[in-house]
Design a protein around this motif. Sequence first.
Motif, PDB file in Angstrom:
ATOM      1  N   LYS A  75      22.252  30.957  38.653  1.00  0.00           N
ATOM      2  CA  LYS A  75      21.975  32.294  39.168  1.00  0.00           C
ATOM      3  C   LYS A  75      23.178  32.773  39.979  1.00  0.00           C
ATOM      4  CE  LYS A  75      17.494  33.183  38.144  1.00  0.00           C
ATOM      5  NZ  LYS A  75      16.922  34.446  37.671  1.00  0.00           N
ATOM      6  N   PHE A  76      23.599  33.989  39.740  1.00  0.00           N
ATOM      7  CA  PHE A  76      24.724  34.583  40.450  1.00  0.00           C
ATOM      8  C   PHE A  76      24.249  35.749  41.301  1.00  0.00           C
ATOM      9  CE2 PHE A  76      26.956  32.128  37.392  1.00  0.00           C
ATOM     10  CZ  PHE A  76      28.273  31.987  37.820  1.00  0.00           C
ATOM     11  N   LYS A  77      24.854  35.923  42.461  1.00  0.00           N
ATOM     12  CA  LYS A  77      24.568  37.087  43.289  1.00  0.00           C
ATOM     13  C   LYS A  77      25.332  38.278  42.717  1.00  0.00           C
ATOM     14  CE  LYS A  77      23.673  34.409  47.476  1.00  0.00           C
ATOM     15  NZ  LYS A  77      24.076  34.113  48.873  1.00  0.00           N
ATOM     16  N   ARG A  78      24.648  39.410  42.652  1.00  0.00           N
ATOM     17  CA  ARG A  78      25.204  40.555  41.931  1.00  0.00           C
ATOM     18  C   ARG A  78      26.234  41.361  42.721  1.00  0.00           C
ATOM     19  NH1 ARG A  78      20.156  43.651  41.017  1.00  0.00           N
ATOM     20  NH2 ARG A  78      19.578  42.523  42.909  1.00  0.00           N
ATOM     21  N   SER A  79      26.043  41.489  44.023  1.00  0.00           N
ATOM     22  CA  SER A  79      26.984  42.289  44.809  1.00  0.00           C
ATOM     23  C   SER A  79      28.409  41.749  44.762  1.00  0.00           C
ATOM     24  CB  SER A  79      26.506  42.401  46.262  1.00  0.00           C
ATOM     25  OG  SER A  79      25.439  43.314  46.365  1.00  0.00           O
ATOM     26  N   PRO A  80      28.623  40.435  44.903  1.00  0.00           N
ATOM     27  CA  PRO A  80      29.999  39.935  44.791  1.00  0.00           C
ATOM     28  C   PRO A  80      30.617  40.218  43.427  1.00  0.00           C
ATOM     29  CG  PRO A  80      28.598  38.283  45.831  1.00  0.00           C
ATOM     30  CD  PRO A  80      27.690  39.368  45.323  1.00  0.00           C
ATOM     31  N   ILE A  81      29.811  40.171  42.365  1.00  0.00           N
ATOM     32  CA  ILE A  81      30.329  40.488  41.037  1.00  0.00           C
ATOM     33  C   ILE A  81      30.727  41.963  40.968  1.00  0.00           C
ATOM     34  CG2 ILE A  81      29.670  40.786  38.619  1.00  0.00           C
ATOM     35  CD1 ILE A  81      28.123  38.186  38.801  1.00  0.00           C
ATOM     36  N   ALA A  82      29.863  42.840  41.449  1.00  0.00           N
ATOM     37  CA  ALA A  82      30.162  44.273  41.436  1.00  0.00           C
ATOM     38  C   ALA A  82      31.432  44.570  42.223  1.00  0.00           C
ATOM     39  CB  ALA A  82      28.984  45.059  42.010  1.00  0.00           C
ATOM     40  N   LYS A  83      31.543  43.981  43.406  1.00  0.00           N
ATOM     41  CA  LYS A  83      32.711  44.238  44.258  1.00  0.00           C
ATOM     42  C   LYS A  83      33.986  43.730  43.602  1.00  0.00           C
ATOM     43  CE  LYS A  83      34.343  43.763  49.002  1.00  0.00           C
ATOM     44  NZ  LYS A  83      33.953  43.447  50.390  1.00  0.00           N
ATOM     45  N   SER A  84      33.934  42.547  43.012  1.00  0.00           N
ATOM     46  CA  SER A  84      35.104  41.977  42.353  1.00  0.00           C
ATOM     47  C   SER A  84      35.560  42.872  41.199  1.00  0.00           C
ATOM     48  CB  SER A  84      34.781  40.574  41.834  1.00  0.00           C
ATOM     49  OG  SER A  84      35.845  40.056  41.071  1.00  0.00           O
ATOM     50  N   VAL A  85      34.615  43.360  40.402  1.00  0.00           N
ATOM     51  CA  VAL A  85      34.958  44.236  39.280  1.00  0.00           C
ATOM     52  C   VAL A  85      35.643  45.500  39.782  1.00  0.00           C
ATOM     53  CG1 VAL A  85      34.002  45.721  37.470  1.00  0.00           C
ATOM     54  CG2 VAL A  85      33.189  43.369  37.719  1.00  0.00           C
ATOM     55  N   LEU A  86      35.136  46.077  40.867  1.00  0.00           N
ATOM     56  CA  LEU A  86      35.712  47.306  41.401  1.00  0.00           C
ATOM     57  C   LEU A  86      37.133  47.091  41.913  1.00  0.00           C
ATOM     58  CD1 LEU A  86      32.618  48.793  43.281  1.00  0.00           C
ATOM     59  CD2 LEU A  86      33.501  49.428  41.028  1.00  0.00           C
ATOM     60  N   ILE A  87      37.363  45.960  42.556  1.00  0.00           N
ATOM     61  CA  ILE A  87      38.709  45.653  43.059  1.00  0.00           C
ATOM     62  C   ILE A  87      39.694  45.498  41.903  1.00  0.00           C
ATOM     63  CG2 ILE A  87      40.103  43.901  44.241  1.00  0.00           C
ATOM     64  CD1 ILE A  87      37.703  43.459  46.117  1.00  0.00           C
ATOM     65  N   HIS A  88      39.291  44.758  40.874  1.00  0.00           N
ATOM     66  CA  HIS A  88      40.169  44.585  39.712  1.00  0.00           C
ATOM     67  C   HIS A  88      40.369  45.911  38.976  1.00  0.00           C
ATOM     68  CE1 HIS A  88      40.814  40.175  39.390  1.00  0.00           C
ATOM     69  NE2 HIS A  88      39.700  40.113  40.094  1.00  0.00           N
ATOM     70  N   PHE A  89      39.314  46.700  38.863  1.00  0.00           N
ATOM     71  CA  PHE A  89      39.413  47.990  38.189  1.00  0.00           C
ATOM     72  C   PHE A  89      40.384  48.904  38.933  1.00  0.00           C
ATOM     73  CE2 PHE A  89      36.701  51.660  36.214  1.00  0.00           C
ATOM     74  CZ  PHE A  89      37.754  51.959  35.364  1.00  0.00           C
ATOM     75  N   ASP A  90      40.328  48.881  40.239  1.00  0.00           N
ATOM     76  CA  ASP A  90      41.224  49.712  41.049  1.00  0.00           C
ATOM     77  C   ASP A  90      42.683  49.377  40.748  1.00  0.00           C
ATOM     78  OD1 ASP A  90      41.343  51.591  43.591  1.00  0.00           O
ATOM     79  OD2 ASP A  90      42.773  49.970  43.958  1.00  0.00           O
ATOM     80  N   GLU A  91      43.005  48.099  40.720  1.00  0.00           N
ATOM     81  CA  GLU A  91      44.380  47.669  40.467  1.00  0.00           C
ATOM     82  C   GLU A  91      44.831  48.052  39.058  1.00  0.00           C
ATOM     83  OE1 GLU A  91      44.144  43.512  41.165  1.00  0.00           O
ATOM     84  OE2 GLU A  91      44.092  43.688  43.363  1.00  0.00           O
ATOM     85  N   ILE A  92      43.970  47.841  38.074  1.00  0.00           N
ATOM     86  CA  ILE A  92      44.317  48.125  36.678  1.00  0.00           C
ATOM     87  C   ILE A  92      44.408  49.632  36.440  1.00  0.00           C
ATOM     88  CG2 ILE A  92      43.463  47.957  34.300  1.00  0.00           C
ATOM     89  CD1 ILE A  92      42.261  45.206  35.172  1.00  0.00           C
ATOM     90  N   TYR A  93      43.492  50.383  37.025  1.00  0.00           N
ATOM     91  CA  TYR A  93      43.474  51.834  36.860  1.00  0.00           C
ATOM     92  C   TYR A  93      44.756  52.467  37.399  1.00  0.00           C
ATOM     93  CZ  TYR A  93      42.040  56.719  37.582  1.00  0.00           C
ATOM     94  OH  TYR A  93      41.973  58.088  37.591  1.00  0.00           O
ATOM     95  N   LYS A  94      45.226  51.987  38.536  1.00  0.00           N
ATOM     96  CA  LYS A  94      46.472  52.521  39.108  1.00  0.00           C
ATOM     97  C   LYS A  94      47.647  52.303  38.157  1.00  0.00           C
ATOM     98  CE  LYS A  94      45.101  51.966  43.940  1.00  0.00           C
ATOM     99  NZ  LYS A  94      45.196  51.097  45.135  1.00  0.00           N
ATOM    100  N   LYS A  95      47.721  51.122  37.560  1.00  0.00           N
ATOM    101  CA  LYS A  95      48.783  50.842  36.590  1.00  0.00           C
ATOM    102  C   LYS A  95      48.671  51.777  35.392  1.00  0.00           C
ATOM    103  CE  LYS A  95      49.172  45.858  37.521  1.00  0.00           C
ATOM    104  NZ  LYS A  95      48.996  44.507  36.911  1.00  0.00           N
ATOM    105  N   PHE A  96      47.440  51.968  34.918  1.00  0.00           N
ATOM    106  CA  PHE A  96      47.210  52.810  33.745  1.00  0.00           C
ATOM    107  C   PHE A  96      47.627  54.252  34.010  1.00  0.00           C
ATOM    108  CE2 PHE A  96      44.234  55.924  31.923  1.00  0.00           C
ATOM    109  CZ  PHE A  96      44.639  55.849  30.602  1.00  0.00           C
ATOM    110  N   VAL A  97      47.221  54.811  35.143  1.00  0.00           N
ATOM    111  CA  VAL A  97      47.542  56.202  35.457  1.00  0.00           C
ATOM    112  C   VAL A  97      49.048  56.390  35.601  1.00  0.00           C
ATOM    113  CG1 VAL A  97      47.327  57.996  37.227  1.00  0.00           C
ATOM    114  CG2 VAL A  97      45.312  56.717  36.507  1.00  0.00           C
ATOM    115  N   GLU A  98      49.713  55.397  36.172  1.00  0.00           N
ATOM    116  CA  GLU A  98      51.152  55.516  36.408  1.00  0.00           C
ATOM    117  C   GLU A  98      51.979  55.337  35.134  1.00  0.00           C
ATOM    118  OE1 GLU A  98      54.709  53.406  39.066  1.00  0.00           O
ATOM    119  OE2 GLU A  98      52.609  52.856  39.401  1.00  0.00           O
ATOM    120  N   LYS A  99      51.603  54.357  34.292  1.00  0.00           N
ATOM    121  CA  LYS A  99      52.461  54.005  33.154  1.00  0.00           C
ATOM    122  C   LYS A  99      51.744  53.994  31.797  1.00  0.00           C
ATOM    123  CE  LYS A  99      55.520  51.182  36.028  1.00  0.00           C
ATOM    124  NZ  LYS A  99      56.111  49.827  36.234  1.00  0.00           N
TER     125      LYS A  99
END
Length: 323
Positions: free
Chosen positions: A234-258
């Motif tokens: 069993k996994f706790k859902r909030s840490p998964i959601a937060k981790s996805v958002l942090i990674h998405f933020d980093e990847i999205y910035k790269k995508f918008v820039e380049k």
Amino acid sequence: MLKYKLLEYLKSSDGFVSGEELGERLGVSRSAVWKEIRSLRNDGYNIEAVTNRGYVLRDIGDVLNSSEINTIKEGCVIGKDVVCYNDVDSTNSVCKIEALNGAEEGMVIVAETQSGGRGRLGRTWNSQRGEGVYMTVLLRPDIDPSKLSSITLSAGLAVCEALNKDFGLKTQIKWPNDIILNGKKICGILTEMSGQLQKVDFVVVGIGINVNVINFPDEIKDKATSIFIETGEKFKRSPIAKSVLIHFDEIYKKFVEKGFAAIKEDYEKNCVNIGRKVRVISRESSFEALAVETSDNGELVVLCDNGQKKEVFSGEVSVRGVY
């Protein structure tokens, strides 16, 4: 909110904190503190109360709220404003309303359950209470609308990297928007846009992750699975959601820039299609080919039997040995 301020005090404490001290810090009575403690317990927080000692936070249960999900990392855009609901029609629908009302880029709508969750091609998304992460991210990218499909791929890479790097899983991406574990789907992504021919007003990116789902309807159980089914944990859902958002933020910035080219290599490393026979199914035709790479715009490039390469923009793509 008062109870979340109280929660932060308990999280930062090394031991018991008296009700009197908490009341003084928050500027409320001891009875008001007790009321908020009960509310936090109802949310799933394991808070112990001992006479003459006060309160101590023993464990954070599988709670899903903005206090646990907000990304406070400096410079983060995605996840700095998280709004959680108990029940919604769909997080995409709520997020679109917020966007039309002027919400800022990076807002995230999260729900415990959806009555009208949707996947690609209008399919229903199974959204049971306490079993998954159902959230939508609002984006306002200054890019050409023709490049929007790559945002879906960026989100898929974020989910894959979050689950693999932060939770020790071995997920893969099935182009364009499925995340699979042991050959079955655990996550789908639905991207919707509002804009004009040459201008994007906003984009909402819906992400649904099967975390602790135990059973699936008969019509999808051969293709769908959950993290719990595949790991027995069993996994706790909030840490998964937060981790996805942090990674998405980093990847999205790269995508918008380049553009997608900036994340293409990482995407291909995690894409189960690459190097395998696939069947491409569209309204016009169906054919088999070898998936060889993605283009700089995120299309799947396949090598046909006649030696010609084609770029696949849309349609169903099944992978031999997966689905």
